[in-house]
Design an enzyme around this catalytic site. Structure first.
Site, short mmCIF file in Angstrom:
data_model
loop_
_atom_site.label_atom_id
_atom_site.label_comp_id
_atom_site.label_asym_id
_atom_site.label_seq_id
_atom_site.Cartn_x
_atom_site.Cartn_y
_atom_site.Cartn_z
CB SER A 1 3.90 -1.43 -13.85
OG SER A 1 4.39 -0.15 -13.46
N GLY B 1 5.78 1.78 -10.43
CA GLY B 1 4.94 2.97 -10.47
C GLY B 1 5.02 3.73 -11.78
CD1 TRP C 1 -2.28 -1.96 0.21
CD2 TRP C 1 -3.11 -1.15 2.13
NE1 TRP C 1 -3.40 -2.68 0.51
CE2 TRP C 1 -3.94 -2.21 1.69
CE3 TRP C 1 -3.44 -0.51 3.32
CZ2 TRP C 1 -5.08 -2.62 2.40
CZ3 TRP C 1 -4.56 -0.92 4.03
CH2 TRP C 1 -5.37 -1.97 3.56
CE LYS C 2 4.61 1.47 -4.20
NZ LYS C 2 5.51 1.89 -5.25
CD GLU D 1 8.44 3.37 -3.61
OE1 GLU D 1 7.78 3.23 -2.55
OE2 GLU D 1 7.95 3.18 -4.74
N GLY E 1 1.86 -2.70 -6.20
CA GLY E 1 1.71 -1.37 -5.62
C GLY E 1 0.36 -0.77 -5.98
N GLY E 2 0.35 0.07 -7.01
CA GLY E 2 -0.85 0.83 -7.38
C GLY E 2 -2.11 -0.01 -7.51
C1 PEP Z 1 5.98 -1.73 -5.53
O1 PEP Z 1 6.17 -0.61 -5.10
O2 PEP Z 1 6.36 -2.70 -4.87
C2 PEP Z 1 5.30 -1.86 -6.83
C3 PEP Z 1 5.43 -2.99 -7.49
O3 PEP Z 1 4.59 -0.77 -7.27
P1 PEP Z 1 3.69 -0.67 -8.62
O4 PEP Z 1 2.91 -1.95 -8.72
O5 PEP Z 1 2.81 0.51 -8.40
O6 PEP Z 1 4.64 -0.51 -9.76
#
Ligand code: PEP
Length: 252
Positions: A213, A175, A10-11, A100, A234-235
């Site tokens: 992604s 992301g 979820w960040k 990150e 992530g997203g």
């Molecule tokens: C992540 O931050 O672990 C990630 C995979 O983000 P996203 O799916 O948004 O690229």
């Protein structure tokens, strides 16, 4: 066949109300998404919401995770959370070494390895992230970088390495909407699998997730690869319908 793991990261997103809405959407669609098959599912939440989410996922078939853990057991480390404290709240997974944190908090390979060790010592499964930047990929350094990152974790954790979850997350794919192709991802996963095999006779049981992604449209092609054992999302983990579609693609 190994059960796949779909873990949401979820960040720094959410609120008491938003978390409740997201988890209730996942709750309502989970058994239909699994369709009588199986996948492990986890959500890695901001640490402030661990207690709330512990209650919400109770009996839901979704495991609780966090996004970081201290290398220290206790003491004068302002702002940090120990693995034992997380364990107190039923935390099952801790992401360590997310790009990150490597990028914005200067975490080194050695610190990431110690975080994995700290999680393991409290019975929490570390989800260890490795991955190259775009510049490193373009310089032909991908294998070198991910092997160096994993080598530090193997060095510090010895035979316990078979207890980790590994996540290959190319930094340029996080992301950005740019995903590694299934073949690009698989070839790095195979390198990581071979490195694990050289370190442990139980390497076959280590789940190697792909992250970067991954979404409802591309998940099934990625998850079909021989060494892709799940996804770190992530997203798309913030939208119940998308997260459920990815879970459905992982169910076996
Ligand atoms: C992540 O931050 O672990 C990630 C995979 O983000 P996203 O799916 O948004 O690229």
């Amino acid at each position: 066949m190994m059960r796949k793991l779909i873990a949401g990261n979820w960040k720094m997103n959410g609120s008491l109300a938003a978390n409740q809405a997201l988890l209730s959407g996942i709750h309502d669609g989970l058994s239909a998404a699994l369709g009588g098959k199986h996948a492990d599912v986890a959500v890695c939440v901001p640490v402030i919401y661990v207690s709330q989410v512990q209650q919400l996922v109770h009996n839901m078939g979704v495991a609780l995770g966090v996004q970081d853990v201290s290398v220290h057991a206790q003491g004068a480390y302002t702002g940090e959370t120990s693995a034992a404290m997380l364990k107190d709240f039923g935390v099952r997974y801790a992401i360590v070494g997310h790009s990150e944190r490597r990028q914005y908090h200067g975490e080194t390979d050695e610190q990431v390895a110690l975080k994995a060790k700290s999680a393991l010592s409290s019975g929490i499964t570390p989800i260890v992230c490795v991955g190259e930047t775009l510049a490193e990929r373009e310089a032909g350094q991908t294998e070198h970088v991910v092997k160096r990152q994993l080598a530090a974790v193997i060095h510090t954790n010895g035979h316990c390495i078979s207890e980790i979850v590994l996540a290959y997350e190319p930094v340029w794919a996080i992301g950005t909407g740019k995903t590694a192709t299934p073949q690009e991802a698989q070839s790095v996963h195979a390198v990581l699998r071979a490195q694990l095999q050289a370190a442990s006779e139980h390497a076959q049981r280590v789940k190697i997730l792909y992250g970067g992604s991954m979404n409802a449209a591309n998940a099934s092609d990625l998850l079909a690869q021989a060494d892709i054992d799940g996804g770190l999302i992530g997203g798309a983990a913030l939208k119940p319908a998308d997260f459920l579609t990815i879970i459905a693609a992982a169910a076996r």
